[in-house]
Every structure is written in C-alpha cells, then in structure tokens.
Design an enzyme around this catalytic site. Structure first.
Site, short mmCIF file in Angstrom:
data_model
loop_
_atom_site.label_atom_id
_atom_site.label_comp_id
_atom_site.label_asym_id
_atom_site.label_seq_id
_atom_site.Cartn_x
_atom_site.Cartn_y
_atom_site.Cartn_z
N GLY A 55 7.42 -59.64 -23.73
CA GLY A 55 6.20 -60.57 -23.08
C GLY A 55 5.28 -60.15 -22.43
O GLY A 55 4.76 -59.19 -22.43
N ILE A 76 3.70 -61.10 -19.48
CA ILE A 76 3.29 -59.43 -18.63
C ILE A 76 4.12 -58.60 -18.29
O ILE A 76 4.43 -57.16 -18.03
CB ILE A 76 4.93 -60.12 -17.11
CG1 ILE A 76 4.58 -61.95 -16.43
CG2 ILE A 76 5.57 -59.34 -16.16
CD1 ILE A 76 2.76 -60.91 -16.08
N ASP A 124 14.48 -55.96 -25.45
CA ASP A 124 13.79 -57.90 -25.67
C ASP A 124 14.31 -57.38 -26.93
O ASP A 124 15.14 -57.06 -27.45
CB ASP A 124 12.27 -57.38 -25.95
CG ASP A 124 12.05 -59.25 -25.77
OD1 ASP A 124 12.16 -59.71 -26.18
OD2 ASP A 124 10.56 -59.24 -24.86
N SER A 157 20.06 -58.49 -26.02
CA SER A 157 20.01 -59.98 -25.18
C SER A 157 21.03 -59.74 -23.03
O SER A 157 22.04 -58.88 -23.39
CB SER A 157 20.64 -61.29 -25.67
OG SER A 157 21.01 -62.34 -24.93
N LYS A 190 10.89 -69.47 -19.56
CA LYS A 190 9.72 -70.01 -19.16
C LYS A 190 9.41 -71.36 -18.41
O LYS A 190 8.39 -71.79 -17.55
CB LYS A 190 9.07 -69.06 -18.31
CG LYS A 190 7.51 -69.15 -19.44
CD LYS A 190 6.83 -67.59 -19.88
CE LYS A 190 6.04 -67.36 -20.67
NZ LYS A 190 4.67 -66.34 -20.40
N LYS A 248 6.87 -71.44 -9.10
CA LYS A 248 8.04 -72.65 -9.47
C LYS A 248 9.31 -73.02 -8.90
O LYS A 248 10.69 -73.53 -9.05
CB LYS A 248 8.05 -72.74 -11.29
CG LYS A 248 6.41 -72.82 -11.48
CD LYS A 248 6.80 -73.05 -13.21
CE LYS A 248 5.66 -73.28 -13.54
NZ LYS A 248 4.32 -72.63 -13.42
N LYS A 304 14.52 -69.52 -11.55
CA LYS A 304 14.36 -68.93 -11.14
C LYS A 304 14.25 -68.42 -9.32
O LYS A 304 15.04 -67.47 -9.39
CB LYS A 304 13.00 -68.82 -11.21
CG LYS A 304 12.38 -68.80 -12.41
CD LYS A 304 12.98 -67.77 -13.58
CE LYS A 304 12.09 -65.97 -13.04
NZ LYS A 304 12.58 -64.79 -13.42
N SER A 310 -1.14 -66.08 -20.73
CA SER A 310 0.54 -65.45 -21.04
C SER A 310 0.52 -66.23 -22.34
O SER A 310 0.20 -67.41 -22.27
CB SER A 310 1.17 -65.62 -20.30
OG SER A 310 0.76 -66.59 -19.37
N GLU A 330 7.47 -81.45 -14.56
CA GLU A 330 6.27 -81.27 -13.71
C GLU A 330 5.47 -82.10 -12.80
O GLU A 330 5.50 -83.03 -12.41
CB GLU A 330 5.57 -81.71 -14.65
CG GLU A 330 4.27 -80.62 -14.40
CD GLU A 330 2.58 -80.96 -15.75
OE1 GLU A 330 2.30 -80.49 -15.75
OE2 GLU A 330 2.56 -81.49 -15.73
#
Length: 640
Positions: free
Chosen positions: A297, A299, A319, A348, A374, A416, A428, A456, A548
């Site tokens: 990914g 990051i 991954d 996984s 994400k 977040k 998270k 990203s 959001e």
C-alpha cells in the site's frame, strides 16, 4: 560501463604521450643548450628519473580521481583538482629523485618545475580546447528557436542549471538571463548571462525579453517562499517551474537529483519535511528481520523503502493484493539487487493460521502493521468487512507477534480515530486499544497516529488531478470541510522513528501544522495547472458523504501530550485499558458480526461499534457545532 572505461583509457594514453613529449623536449633542450653534454650513463639515469616523475604524477591523478571527470562538462573544480594533483605529484617526484640520484645531474628544481608545469598546461589546454570544441559543435542549430527561460537564483544551483541548458544538445531550453537579489551580482554576468535585479520592475523586463518560462533555482526553498515566488512570477504570464528534487515517494535522498518540474501542491502546502537526525535509528534497523503488513500500500510500500535503506537482515512484505506487492518487490530488486534479502508473502491478516505459518518461518523482530481498509464511505457501507479486516486483522497480527516474541510492533493509525464519526475511524480507535492493552507483553506495542496522506491511493489530491485532466468539474463534499495533510515519505519517516523510540504502550502523534481548507486546495490545484477556477474548471459542492465530518480533531493538544526528542513527535497520554476490557469489546463485535452476516449493510455493526468505542458519535452531532471548533478557526490558507 565499457564506453566509460575506454574513454578513461584513451585519456590516460593521450596524457602519457603528452608527458613523454614534454620530457623528451626538456632532454633535447638540455642536450643542445647545455655547456656539457650528458654522458650515456647519466642519460639513462635522466630517463629513470623521468619515469619516476611520470609514475608519481599519474598515481596522484588517479588518487584525485582526475580521470573520472567527463571533460566536456567539466567545471572550474575539475581543472583546479588536476592542477593540485600535478603539483603534489611533481613535489613527490622531486623528493624521490633527489634522494635516489647518485650523480646529482637530475634536472635542477627549476627545470623539474618547468617539466611538470609544461605537462600540466598542455593537458589542461587540450581538455579546455576539447570542451569548447564540443560546446561549439554540439549546440543545436535551432538554439535560437528553443524556449527562452529566466533563472531565478544566480548562485551555484542556478549556474549549474544554466550550463546544463546551454550546452546539453538535448535541452529544449536556452537561458536568457539570471534574476537575483544580491547587489554584488546585479548588473554583472554569470555563465555569460546578465543578472537582473529581483524587484517589481523585473515583471515588465521579462515581458520585453524572449522568455516563455521561469525556473526557480534556489537551494532549500521552503513552502512559504515557494508560494511567494510563484505568486510574484505568475504576473509575467510565463510558466513558472522549480529546479528542485522531485516530489516522489519512490525517490530517496541518496538517488535524488535536481530536475526542472512544475510546481506541485506539495511545494506550497508543507513546512520542511521531517528530518531524522539520530544515527542510532539507522543502527536500530540494521541487521533486523522486519515484516510489513499491507506492504504494497501507499504507506506500507514507503515503510519498505525506508527499511531497505537501513540494511535489514531481511525484509518481508505481506499483502493480500498481489499487484501492489509485486510492484514494490520489483522496485526494491532493481534498486538493491542481491544486497537486500527480500521476501513477499501473499496473505490476509484475517487468517491467523496463515499468519502463524509466516511468523514461525521468518521469526520477524520488528513488525509494522499497515494493513487496513481505509476508505470512509466504502467502510460505512461494508462495515462488517471493516471490522473483520481492521479490528480482528490487527488482533490476529498482534497475537502472533506476541507468540513469536517480536521485539517491536508498530500500528499505523489515523486522526480519524480521534472522536470518530464513521466506522473506519471507530475500527482504528479499537485497533489502538487492541495494541495498547498489551503493556505486560514481552513485545513492545506502540501506535502512530497521523492525518491524511497526500498522494496515497484514493486521497483527494489524485482525485482532483484526475478531474482537472478531464476538464472538470472538481467535486468537493462541503465548502467548509478541512483536513490535516502530510506527505507519504514524511508519514513513513515518522513511523520509522516512532518504532525506534517506542518502549511500551506509546501512542505517537505528529505535529502536522495547520489544517487546510479543501476548497482552497482545489482552487490552488486548478491554478497550478495554468487554469482559472470557476471559469476553466468549475468546483461543485456535492454534500457530505456518510460518516464524514467537517473537520478532523486537533491532534496536538499540549496539555494531553508528552514531548519526545523530536519536536514534531509527541506521545498521547491515553487512558490505560486492560486486556480483559478489550476481549469483552471484541466479543460484542463477534456477536454483531454473526447477526449481521446475512445482510449486505446492517445497522447492527454501527450500534455495536458505538457500544465498544465510547467516543464514537454521529457525524451530524459534530458538524452542527463544527465552525466553533478550534480546528476550523485555525485553518491554513493555501490559495495560489
């Protein structure tokens, strides 16, 4: 490589011929103009001494790397290096010959000096003549038709750029002038280009010169000055570009070189990048077995790049998405070849048995856990998958890390997670609890929390770029919305340093500066594309997405944070939570997942998340009073 070797060999052969010619000339002059001719045995000694001179001079030239220079592009430093090397070589040779010459008929000091001087002057002249010949005959005939540019900055960086543009036959540009603030340069010439003063009058001056583009060639330019220069020189109607290091997650400090490139939003948005100054950090990762989940990914792949630079014993990329894993694998293989022990595992984090087999086989010492779902709107709809992957995936990796006594485990979290208003943020936050409850473990568990990562996958900047390229409109959810931003390399370096500093149970956060208003970001990106907001490209408000909120919580509140050795990294004083509490929360989620498994989208998961994450609120509750928040009052302007 072969052509480079042949070039050097040819140059050495030419110089040897020149040295022999100079030495023979000196011998002949001595023979014909001396009052007494040189006897045969003395002539032999004379040529032995010449051999000593030759060996000494050429040896010192090799030590000074004189023959690694490409003389068609040589600068004054290259010429000075050769003069110094010949001076040292001549002195060494005179000392040796004086010590070894029993007849004392070796060239006297002045003759010796003249031999070295003539040889040096001859070879310098040949190189300089070749350089001028090359420049004269390799500048394109259509030089006058090339794009005229003004270079802002008449220092070393600007001068190197001017030389490259003037004498590189592949260049599409021709430098017209320099622009600088220093009084000692204004009015003079550098690289045969006139230096003009940077003031309000320069705008009209540029308009009256055959200049189509302006290159900013200043070292260590920060975002504030970059914005001012872009604003100022945009008045000319010319394209304004930077001669700077590329903003690219694949570039490193070691392999980067300056290039002429357009301004990017990253140039205007950020303070100086996070600097890692502690050499002990590099030693910490050296010779360690490091595993990165989600290593393909945005990051995760940058963490892999940062780890690879620090000479690990082994790097394992884990991954589930093989395409991303393949791309970072091939990149690292190209860069490091056989010097990096690299493995890729497609797996996984949801499957504990597969994780157990991988950890048992590799026995990692450091684990960076970056694998996660994400995307906020997608996870609002697929909340079960968010819980399975983020929460229980983290739980599985943490358990297997403890089982195999990993030294350090670092979780990648997000802003977040602070008072979350969506499923992704709530998962998270629970991931942080899963990790931080293990303070009694032999493994050091820590978290790193930061904001949106610019560039990203799925982030707003690539979306805006794509919309601009397609002619618009740019879509934003709300004109008032703000976010914190950081670059991918900065995020990865923070994670790396946090991993080094981590001892037990820390929640690291980064001082990310002021939040940015998204509508300002959109307008700036349109202007950077050479277009006009609301005329060439429209900006359309489409409404907030599910889950959001208008702003993310301020990460840095000094009353709840401890300082670290890095003034941009802090430690959140999080309330300790026990393993038993976390296990109880996970049981609630397991029950909810079982009840929700028959539906595509179920409110059961959201209700369960509100029960286990006490700070989880509906976005409507937060957005109602958003404009009174400290974050929205301190929004950073990024208008160009």
């Amino acid at each position: 490589m072969k052509s480079s070797f042949m070039r050097r060999l040819t140059l050495v052969a030419i110089d040897m011929f020149c040295f022999i010619a100079v030495y023979l000339t000196s011998f002949i002059i001595t023979e014909f103009f001396s009052s007494t001719s040189i006897q045969l045995e003395n002539a032999t000694q004379y040529f032995i001494n010449g051999a000593i001179f030759g060996v000494a001079i050429f040896l010192v030239r090799f030590i000074f790397s004189v023959y690694t220079n490409v003389w068609r592009y040589a600068n004054s430093k290259a010429y000075l290096t050769m003069v110094c090397s010949d001076l040292i070589g001549g002195i060494v040779a005179m000392i040796i010959t004086r010590a070894l010459d029993p007849y004392k008929i070796n060239l006297n000091i002045w003759q010796s000096a003249s031999v070295v001087a003539m040889f040096c002057v001859l070879t310098l002249t040949l190189r300089f003549g070749y350089q001028q010949f090359y420049r004269h005959f390799n500048v394109n005939l259509d030089y006058i038709n090339k794009i005229g540019v003004a270079i802002v900055g008449a220092g070393q960086v600007g001068t190197l750029l001017a030389e490259e543009l003037k004498y590189n036959s592949n260049s599409h540009y021709r430098p017209i002038c320099f622009i600088d603030k220093r009084a000692d340069k204004i009015g003079g010439k550098i690289a045969d280009l006139k230096v003009y003063k940077e003031d309000e009058g320069i705008i009209n001056k540029i308009k009256n010169l055959p200049i189509q583009e302006i290159f900013i060639a200043l070292p260590n330019i920060d975002s504030e000055n970059a914005k001012k220069l872009l604003d100022f020189y945009s008045k000319t109607g010319c394209k304004v570009k930077l001669y700077d290091f590329p903003i690219n997650q694949n570039s490193t400090e070691e392999n980067s070189k300056r290039v002429v490139r357009p301004f990017k939003i990253e140039d205007l948005l950020f303070r100086s990048a996070l600097k890692i100054k502690d050499p002990l950090m590099n030693d910490f990762y050296k010779d360690k077995v490091v595993l990165v989940t989600g290593g393909g990914g945005s990051i995760g792949s940058e963490i892999c790049r940062q780890v690879a630079k620090r000479q690990p014993k082994k790097l394992i990329i884990l991954d589930i998405y093989e395409n991303n894993a393949y791309e970072i694998q091939q990149e690292l293989i190209r860069r490091y070849k056989d010097t990096l022990d690299l493995s890729v595992e497609i797996a996984s984090v949801r499957e504990p048995e597969r994780l157990d087999a991988i950890f048992d086989f590799y026995r990692p010492q450091i684990v960076f856990h970056a694998a996660a779902h994400k995307h906020v709107p997608l996870m609002e709809h697929s909340s079960c998958e968010a819980v399975k992957n983020n929460v229980f995936g983290t739980y599985n990796v943490a358990n297997v890390s403890e089982k195999y006594e990993v030294e350090k485990f670092i979780l990648i979290s997000t802003d977040k997670a602070v008072n979350p208003t969506n499923i992704m943020g709530a998962t998270k936050r629970l991931c942080e609890m899963v990790v931080l409850c293990r303070q009694d473990s032999k493994t050091s568990f820590s978290c790193v929390r930061f904001g949106n990562v610019l560039g990203s996958n799925g982030s707003v900047v690539p979306l805006f770029r794509d919309q601009i390229e397609k002619g618009g409109p740019i879509t934003i959810t709300d004109n008032r919305i703000i976010r914190y931003f950081m670059t991918i390399p900065e995020a990865a370096k923070l994670v790396m340093e946090a991993g080094f500093m981590a001892e037990r149970g820390e929640l690291f956060v980064l001082d990310m500066g002021q939040p940015v208003k998204i509508i300002d970001l959109a307008e700036s990106m349109i202007k950077l594309s050479g277009l006009r907001p609301y005329e060439d490209i429209d900006i359309v408000e489409v409404g907030l997405r599910p889950g959001e909120k208008l702003y993310e919580e301020l990460l840095i509140k000094t009353e709840t944070l401890d300082k670290t050795a890095n003034n941009l990294i802090f430690i959140e004083k999080d309330r300790p939570i026990s393993r038993e509490e976390v296990e109880a929360k996970l049981e609630i989620l397991k029950v909810a997942l079982k009840k929700a498994q028959s539906g595509v989208e179920s409110p059961i998961i959201k209700d369960a998340m509100k029960e286990v994450v006490e700070t989880y609120h509906n976005p409507e509750e937060v957005n109602l009073f958003a404009e009174q928040s400290e974050e929205m009052k301190n929004t950073k302007e990024v208008n160009v």
